[in-house]
Scaffold this motif. Structure first.
Motif, PDB file in Angstrom:
ATOM      1  N   GLU A 147       0.362 -39.458   0.928  1.00 45.04           N
ATOM      2  CA  GLU A 147       0.949 -38.340  -0.261  1.00 45.04           C
ATOM      3  C   GLU A 147       1.968 -38.004  -0.907  1.00 45.04           C
ATOM      4  N   GLY A 148       3.069 -38.502   0.392  1.00 43.16           N
ATOM      5  CA  GLY A 148       4.318 -37.812   0.442  1.00 43.16           C
ATOM      6  C   GLY A 148       4.810 -38.394  -1.003  1.00 43.16           C
ATOM      7  N   LEU A 149       4.405 -39.367  -1.276  1.00 39.42           N
ATOM      8  CA  LEU A 149       4.644 -39.963  -2.250  1.00 39.42           C
ATOM      9  C   LEU A 149       4.662 -39.172  -3.996  1.00 39.42           C
ATOM     10  N   GLN A 150       3.702 -38.709  -4.463  1.00 42.20           N
ATOM     11  CA  GLN A 150       3.719 -37.949  -4.797  1.00 42.20           C
ATOM     12  C   GLN A 150       3.991 -36.873  -4.782  1.00 42.20           C
ATOM     13  N   ASP A 151       3.832 -35.661  -3.579  1.00 40.56           N
ATOM     14  CA  ASP A 151       4.553 -34.319  -3.064  1.00 40.56           C
ATOM     15  C   ASP A 151       6.199 -34.228  -4.011  1.00 40.56           C
ATOM     16  N   ALA A 152       7.040 -35.973  -3.917  1.00 34.54           N
ATOM     17  CA  ALA A 152       8.431 -36.315  -3.996  1.00 34.54           C
ATOM     18  C   ALA A 152       8.039 -36.119  -5.542  1.00 34.54           C
ATOM     19  N   GLU A 153       7.523 -36.305  -6.507  1.00 37.58           N
ATOM     20  CA  GLU A 153       7.869 -36.776  -7.686  1.00 37.58           C
ATOM     21  C   GLU A 153       7.494 -35.219  -8.989  1.00 37.58           C
ATOM     22  N   THR A 154       7.729 -35.370  -9.799  1.00 37.85           N
ATOM     23  CA  THR A 154       7.145 -34.644 -10.849  1.00 37.85           C
ATOM     24  C   THR A 154       5.598 -34.510 -11.458  1.00 37.85           C
ATOM     25  N   PRO A 155       4.786 -33.521 -11.951  1.00 40.41           N
ATOM     26  CA  PRO A 155       3.920 -34.187 -12.615  1.00 40.41           C
ATOM     27  C   PRO A 155       4.103 -34.972 -13.631  1.00 40.41           C
ATOM     28  N   ALA A 156       5.234 -35.699 -14.488  1.00 41.36           N
ATOM     29  CA  ALA A 156       5.228 -36.392 -15.542  1.00 41.36           C
ATOM     30  C   ALA A 156       5.645 -37.295 -15.191  1.00 41.36           C
ATOM     31  N   ARG A 162       0.894 -43.504 -10.283  1.00 37.98           N
ATOM     32  CA  ARG A 162      -0.447 -43.990  -9.565  1.00 37.98           C
ATOM     33  C   ARG A 162      -0.698 -45.375 -10.653  1.00 37.98           C
ATOM     34  N   GLU A 163      -0.640 -45.716 -11.759  1.00 30.15           N
ATOM     35  CA  GLU A 163      -0.856 -47.082 -12.590  1.00 30.15           C
ATOM     36  C   GLU A 163      -0.187 -47.424 -11.748  1.00 30.15           C
ATOM     37  N   LEU A 164       1.078 -48.261 -11.085  1.00 34.77           N
ATOM     38  CA  LEU A 164       1.487 -48.938 -10.446  1.00 34.77           C
ATOM     39  C   LEU A 164       0.437 -49.427  -9.317  1.00 34.77           C
ATOM     40  N   ILE A 182      -9.406 -48.317  -6.140  1.00 30.01           N
ATOM     41  CA  ILE A 182      -9.368 -47.449  -5.290  1.00 30.01           C
ATOM     42  C   ILE A 182      -8.970 -46.055  -6.517  1.00 30.01           C
ATOM     43  N   ASP A 183      -9.233 -44.715  -5.544  1.00 32.69           N
ATOM     44  CA  ASP A 183      -9.141 -43.085  -6.355  1.00 32.69           C
ATOM     45  C   ASP A 183      -7.976 -42.908  -4.984  1.00 32.69           C
ATOM     46  N   VAL A 184      -6.758 -43.180  -5.280  1.00 36.81           N
ATOM     47  CA  VAL A 184      -5.648 -42.541  -5.263  1.00 36.81           C
ATOM     48  C   VAL A 184      -5.924 -41.141  -4.750  1.00 36.81           C
ATOM     49  N   ASP A 185      -5.967 -40.519  -5.778  1.00 30.89           N
ATOM     50  CA  ASP A 185      -5.872 -38.859  -6.436  1.00 30.89           C
ATOM     51  C   ASP A 185      -6.294 -38.882  -4.716  1.00 30.89           C
ATOM     52  N   ASN A 231      13.739 -47.420 -15.884  1.00 28.68           N
ATOM     53  CA  ASN A 231      14.685 -46.658 -14.756  1.00 28.68           C
ATOM     54  C   ASN A 231      13.644 -46.275 -13.739  1.00 28.68           C
ATOM     55  N   PHE A 232      12.197 -46.787 -13.508  1.00 30.98           N
ATOM     56  CA  PHE A 232      11.230 -46.195 -12.568  1.00 30.98           C
ATOM     57  C   PHE A 232      11.563 -46.186 -11.170  1.00 30.98           C
ATOM     58  N   GLY A 233      11.157 -47.448 -10.846  1.00 29.60           N
ATOM     59  CA  GLY A 233      12.110 -48.852  -9.813  1.00 29.60           C
ATOM     60  C   GLY A 233      13.016 -47.587  -8.840  1.00 29.60           C
ATOM     61  N   TYR A 234      13.891 -46.030  -9.484  1.00 32.66           N
ATOM     62  CA  TYR A 234      14.804 -45.604  -9.094  1.00 32.66           C
ATOM     63  C   TYR A 234      13.827 -44.364  -8.102  1.00 32.66           C
ATOM     64  N   ILE A 235      12.900 -43.954  -9.191  1.00 26.77           N
ATOM     65  CA  ILE A 235      12.110 -42.807  -8.992  1.00 26.77           C
ATOM     66  C   ILE A 235      11.132 -42.597  -7.788  1.00 26.77           C
ATOM     67  N   THR A 236      10.543 -44.140  -7.842  1.00 27.87           N
ATOM     68  CA  THR A 236      10.065 -44.892  -6.906  1.00 27.87           C
ATOM     69  C   THR A 236      10.706 -44.628  -5.258  1.00 27.87           C
ATOM     70  N   ASP A 237      11.740 -45.330  -5.609  1.00 26.52           N
ATOM     71  CA  ASP A 237      12.359 -45.634  -3.775  1.00 26.52           C
ATOM     72  C   ASP A 237      12.409 -44.304  -3.880  1.00 26.52           C
ATOM     73  N   ALA A 238      13.616 -43.134  -4.604  1.00 25.50           N
ATOM     74  CA  ALA A 238      14.108 -42.197  -4.009  1.00 25.50           C
ATOM     75  C   ALA A 238      12.774 -41.381  -3.493  1.00 25.50           C
ATOM     76  N   ALA A 239      10.950 -41.331  -4.169  1.00 23.19           N
ATOM     77  CA  ALA A 239       9.917 -40.528  -3.574  1.00 23.19           C
ATOM     78  C   ALA A 239       9.677 -40.785  -2.342  1.00 23.19           C
ATOM     79  N   GLN A 240       9.468 -42.768  -2.505  1.00 25.06           N
ATOM     80  CA  GLN A 240       9.067 -43.332  -0.761  1.00 25.06           C
ATOM     81  C   GLN A 240      10.011 -43.364   0.138  1.00 25.06           C
ATOM     82  N   LYS A 241      11.511 -42.939   0.032  1.00 26.41           N
ATOM     83  CA  LYS A 241      12.378 -42.374   1.177  1.00 26.41           C
ATOM     84  C   LYS A 241      12.414 -40.994   1.805  1.00 26.41           C
TER      85      LYS A 241
END
Length: 294
Positions: A147-156, A162-164, A182-185, A231-241
């Motif tokens: 859930e930390g991945l969602q917490d680290a990203e904006t609602p947009a 989630r689609e990825l 799966i229902d991730v949310d 550029n979304f991979g960089y957003i994922t990397d920062a959030a996943q860290k």
């Protein structure tokens, strides 16, 4: 319980009740039993690498303790459907916990368990440990979804992420309607409201090969939808860290391994590292320690 249930190798279908059977395989002897929980749409085979020059997590762990792996419903085995009976999809982490609990009880695999979860499987093992704390003595989280991945990203940003995670499976569903989804949310909501983990040995393994540079070519090849920002991979990397660092704070003195020389599938790219991490947790449990030496 008969001793044979503890020491015999087993591979086959187990009646878990409710008219359902699930596939389970177990090998080796000793306590604690290690239970391997694969990521989304991953079967028991996920823990046996195709490259025979590399160690297999399942086979190597069986050399020093009892180890089990299983198929969740809808997890293909190569080109073949899951060996476990189908269920209504999508499912949640709580469904995964219930199925695993019924499966281990039905086959008389004795607790305590060291649970090892990859990706979505990590969400299941965390919720299992919170739901059945008396049965879980240690955890290994292999580049786990949290859930930390969602917490680290904006609602947009989150709907794209989630689609990825869930993947575009429309074509696959035409061939295999029972495919795991799966229902991730809902799964994240379940883990957020679960009791805190009790202190136990924990290793967190984090991938260190970034998604950022890979995304444009994956979009170009059709592996990702064209509407994914390049550029979304960089957003994922920062959030996943951030998310992985939060996992390493779940219990006191958890061990966080960030230099893995691996992408997301650490158990296939660096299986020996995963085996060594499991052995550390098993040794700590056997010695009665609640945390790992650093």
């Amino acid at each position: 319980m008969a001793d044979a249930a503890v020491i015999d190798d087993f591979a086959g279908l187990v009646d878990i009740g409710g008219g359902r059977k699930m596939y389970l395989e177990c090998r080796g002897t000793g306590s604690p039993t290690v239970v391997l929980v694969a990521g989304l749409r991953g079967s028991a085979e996920d823990w046996t690498v195709a490259d025979k020059s590399l160690p297999s997590v399942f086979a190597e762990v069986a050399k020093f303790t009892r180890v089990c792996a299983y198929d969740r419903p809808g997890t293909p085995v190569g080109e073949k459907p899951s060996r476990s009976d189908p269920v209504s999809q999508p499912t949640t982490a709580r469904d995964g916990v219930a199925d695993l609990h019924f499966l281990l009880r039905a086959e008389d695999e004795p607790a305590p368990y060291v649970l090892v979860g990859h990706s979505y499987g990590g969400l299941i093992v965390r919720l299992y440990a919170s739901t059945f704390p008396q049965d879980v003595s240690g955890l290994v989280l292999v580049d786990t979804l949290s859930e930390g991945l969602q917490d680290a990203e904006t609602p947009a940003q989150w709907p794209i992420q989630r689609e990825l995670i869930e993947g575009d499976v429309r074509e696959s569903l035409l061939e295999y309607p029972a495919l795991e989804r799966i229902d991730v949310d809902r799964s994240f909501d379940q883990i957020r409201t679960a009791p805190r983990l009790r202190p136990m040995p924990l290793v967190v393994l984090s991938a260190d090969r970034p998604w950022g540079p890979q995304i444009p070519s994956m979009i170009a090849s059709g592996a990702l939808p064209a509407n994914v920002p390049p550029n979304f991979g960089y957003i994922t990397d920062a959030a996943q860290k951030q998310a992985q660092e939060k996992l390493a704070r779940l219990v006191p003195n958890a061990k966080h391994i960030t230099e893995t020389n691996s992408g997301h599938e650490i158990h296939k790219e660096q299986p020996q590292l995963v085996v060594d991490s499991i052995r550390q947790v098993v040794d700590a449990v056997r010695s009665g320690k609640l945390h790992l030496a650093h």
